[in-house]
Design an enzyme around this catalytic site. Structure first.
Site, PDB file in Angstrom:
ATOM      1  N   ARG A  57      29.373 -16.177   7.987  1.00 44.27           N
ATOM      2  CA  ARG A  57      29.618 -15.303   9.145  1.00 44.27           C
ATOM      3  C   ARG A  57      30.427 -14.099   8.657  1.00 44.27           C
ATOM      4  O   ARG A  57      31.618 -14.186   8.441  1.00 44.27           O
ATOM      5  CB  ARG A  57      30.378 -16.054  10.236  1.00 44.27           C
ATOM      6  N   GLN A  82      16.968 -19.875  12.712  1.00 45.56           N
ATOM      7  CA  GLN A  82      17.234 -18.471  13.040  1.00 45.56           C
ATOM      8  C   GLN A  82      17.557 -17.676  11.785  1.00 45.56           C
ATOM      9  O   GLN A  82      18.332 -18.104  10.941  1.00 45.56           O
ATOM     10  CB  GLN A  82      18.394 -18.373  14.030  1.00 45.56           C
ATOM     11  N   ARG A  87      19.459 -16.534   3.598  1.00 43.72           N
ATOM     12  CA  ARG A  87      20.924 -16.544   3.688  1.00 43.72           C
ATOM     13  C   ARG A  87      21.516 -17.933   3.524  1.00 43.72           C
ATOM     14  O   ARG A  87      22.738 -18.072   3.432  1.00 43.72           O
ATOM     15  CB  ARG A  87      21.369 -15.950   5.030  1.00 43.72           C
ATOM     16  N   HIS A 159      22.099  -7.728   7.098  1.00 43.03           N
ATOM     17  CA  HIS A 159      22.912  -8.029   8.294  1.00 43.03           C
ATOM     18  C   HIS A 159      24.382  -7.643   8.025  1.00 43.03           C
ATOM     19  O   HIS A 159      25.262  -8.496   7.869  1.00 43.03           O
ATOM     20  CB  HIS A 159      22.794  -9.519   8.610  1.00 43.03           C
ATOM     21  N   ASP A 203      23.920  -5.122  21.847  1.00 42.09           N
ATOM     22  CA  ASP A 203      22.911  -5.753  21.001  1.00 42.09           C
ATOM     23  C   ASP A 203      21.579  -5.028  21.192  1.00 42.09           C
ATOM     24  O   ASP A 203      20.815  -5.335  22.107  1.00 42.09           O
ATOM     25  CB  ASP A 203      22.770  -7.237  21.367  1.00 42.09           C
ATOM     26  N   GLU A 264      22.700  -2.771  11.056  1.00 39.13           N
ATOM     27  CA  GLU A 264      21.906  -3.581  10.154  1.00 39.13           C
ATOM     28  C   GLU A 264      20.521  -2.971   9.933  1.00 39.13           C
ATOM     29  O   GLU A 264      19.638  -3.120  10.767  1.00 39.13           O
ATOM     30  CB  GLU A 264      21.751  -4.983  10.735  1.00 39.13           C
TER      31      GLU A 264
END
Length: 300
Positions: A57, A82, A87, A159, A203, A264
């Site tokens: 995170r 997701q 990652r 990201h 978002d 991003e």
């Protein structure tokens, strides 16, 4: 030493300034720290897992081959977690490729994936990530190669979690007149704000941004970051704000949203179709400082 390999990470240091360095976790090939002249430029949650048990995170996680969760149950990426698997798998450190600026590469292919992941997305591929660090710039480029005999589709996203002092003082420049999809209200529209400010959860996916546009993050009139993109047509802008931050177990401190902003670059509004034996590449370059640059359609 400009490049130092440790058991779980690789550290790049600017050849002219020992206080400017990058720390790259082998797990996810995630950049978890960018110290520029002794000041941290990326936001990392205090609860981030750095032991390979969960995606990190904060920092710069890598999203492939799906952004978010696939909504089409029949799509080949539908069974993936997701943001895919790039990652949350350990990449192979391929070594240093250039001395100045110090440049390194990481690789990921089917041989690094678990059997479970191979069953979820069974294609032959190679990812080569190249990272370089210079005085005021961080550069990341990705090359995706289809090494198999059938085509596949994918998304890519850097990201990036930027560190800011106070999100309410921050503006994002040069996204006016860009088509966007607002994920909070599930609507498409054209961005009309001359600059973007942040006072609640945010978002949005900005689509088909001209490569000539430099996305800037500005704090009280000072340019913090300039984002240059190559073959990355979209950009996600995200801040979770209070409620969303409270709901994420690995987001600490809970008021940490005041000190972070995600901008991003990627290819996420549609999927890249990659034929057999073909390659696709994309790049982001983050440059610190400089002057405010106002760009609108009249300049394109």
């Amino acid at each position: 030493m400009p490049v130092e390999e440790l058991e779980d990470r690789v550290i790049l240091t600017d050849t002219n300034d020992s206080n400017t360095n990058l720390t790259i976790l082998k797990y996810g090939a995630t950049i978890i720290s960018w110290q520029h002249q002794g000041h941290e430029k990326l936001w990392l949650s205090k609860a981030a897992k750095l032991d390979g048990s969960n995606p990190v995170r904060g920092g710069i996680p890598l999203v492939f081959p799906i952004f978010g969760k696939q909504k089409d149950a029949n799509h080949p990426t539908a069974k993936l977690p997701q943001h895919g698997f790039a990652r949350n798998n350990t990449w192979e450190f391929l070594g240093q490729t250039k001395e100045n600026p110090p440049t390194v590469q990481f690789g990921l292919g089917p041989e690094q994936l678990s059997e479970e992941t191979r069953q979820q997305w069974n294609y032959d591929f190679t990812l080569i990530l190249t990272i370089s660090l210079s005085k005021d710039k961080l550069n990341q480029s990705i090359e995706v190669e289809n090494t198999g005999s059938v085509p596949f589709e994918f998304n890519w996203l850097f990201h990036t979690y930027y560190h800011v002092e106070d999100i309410t003082d921050v503006l994002v420049n040069n996204l006016a007149d860009i088509a966007c999809y607002d994920q909070l209200i599930a609507e498409d529209y054209k961005e009309k704000a001359p600059v973007i400010s942040f006072h609640e959860e945010f978002d949005r996916i900005y689509r088909n941004i001209s490569p000539k546009r430099t996305i800037q993050i500005v704090d009280k009139g000072n340019v913090l970051y300039n984002l240059h993109r190559t073959n990355l047509q979209d950009s996600v802008v995200w801040n979770p704000w209070t409620k969303k931050a409270q709901g994420m177990s690995d987001f600490e401190p809970k008021d940490g949203f005041h000190n972070m902003l995600c901008v991003e670059p990627g290819h996420v509004s549609s999927m890249v179709v990659l034929p057999p034996r073909e390659k696709w590449s994309g790049e982001q370059e983050i440059e610190i400082g400089g002057e405010i640059k106002v760009q609108a359609n009249i300049y394109e």
